[in-house]
Scaffold this active site. Sequence first.
Site, PDB file in Angstrom:
ATOM      1  N   GLY A  74       0.800  -1.235   0.000  1.00  0.00           N
ATOM      2  CA  GLY A  74       0.000   0.000   0.000  1.00  0.00           C
ATOM      3  C   GLY A  74       0.825   1.273   0.000  1.00  0.00           C
ATOM      4  O   GLY A  74       2.025   1.254   0.261  1.00  0.00           O
ATOM      5  N   CYS A  75       0.172   2.407  -0.327  1.00  0.00           N
ATOM      6  CA  CYS A  75       0.827   3.722  -0.341  1.00  0.00           C
ATOM      7  C   CYS A  75       0.650   4.469   0.965  1.00  0.00           C
ATOM      8  O   CYS A  75       1.291   5.493   1.192  1.00  0.00           O
ATOM      9  CB  CYS A  75       0.252   4.598  -1.451  1.00  0.00           C
ATOM     10  SG  CYS A  75       0.885   4.202  -3.068  1.00  0.00           S
ATOM     11  N   ILE A  76      -0.297   4.051   1.782  1.00  0.00           N
ATOM     12  CA  ILE A  76      -0.648   4.848   2.956  1.00  0.00           C
ATOM     13  C   ILE A  76      -0.103   4.208   4.244  1.00  0.00           C
ATOM     14  O   ILE A  76      -0.297   3.030   4.459  1.00  0.00           O
ATOM     15  CB  ILE A  76      -2.197   4.990   3.084  1.00  0.00           C
ATOM     16  CG1 ILE A  76      -2.768   5.554   1.804  1.00  0.00           C
ATOM     17  CG2 ILE A  76      -2.560   5.857   4.275  1.00  0.00           C
ATOM     18  CD1 ILE A  76      -2.307   6.965   1.456  1.00  0.00           C
TER      19      ILE A  76
END
Lengths: 105, 163
Positions: free
Chosen positions: A103-105
């Site tokens: 994920g990016c978050i």
Amino acid sequence: MASKEYAGKMLELDADGNLVNLNEWNEEVAKALAVEEGIESLNDRHWAVINYMRKEFTEKGDAPSIRKLTKESGVDTKELYALFPKGPAKKAARIAGLPKPKGCI
Amino acid sequence: MAEQIKKVSIVVSRGSLEGVYPGLIMANGARMEGIDAQLFFTFFGLHAVVEKKMDKLKVATVGNPAMCVPDAMGPGLPTWMGAIPGMSWFATWMMKKEMEKIDIPPVREFLEMIHDAGCEIYGCKATVDMFHLTQKDFCPQVDGVITVGEFYEKSTGAQIIFT
């Protein structure tokens, strides 16, 4: 594929340096990986994060986002960054014997 | 191997929802990688840190040729339709719903998270004067209001990213 010795065993590593086989992981391996990441000793709070990440990975197939991690593991954002100063999600996943989070978050 | 990035200095200049998020995601992503980060809010971007505005940021449905309905890959939304009352509200609601699904927090929560992660947050002095704002108009995460000169000083050794 690279392999390296941790806690007396030769373990296979992926391109990011994370363990290939989840089931080769144990607490001694985690301690050896942590030292490599600059964390000399793992305390209860480190273990809370590591165990939560492993549980989440087993259930969902990916490491949790930082948001989810801080909401559900009982370790808040400030503490998480203090425990794993050089990038919490990636470092904690590696120590927990998991692949790099997607994920990016 | 080329040297790794050690610090980023991110400028947020737009006040629409889609104008604010890229900067927040990049700042948070930098901290996750162990890269130092600071955020500088200027012009309408300042709305993202103003108490009264930060929970009400909207997606712009006019002047955006990439705006599509009913979802991101649908046919384009004609500009005149984007002006219909409620369109911006609807697009904002859709985008927030999709963001929640991939665990992107609302602006206020995201700023708390980024600040707790050790990212410094600043407002632009010229904009603050122009909008007649004071420190009490800001959310508690704002570390200060600084001039462009101070921004460059604080950005020593950083890559500057303008959004």
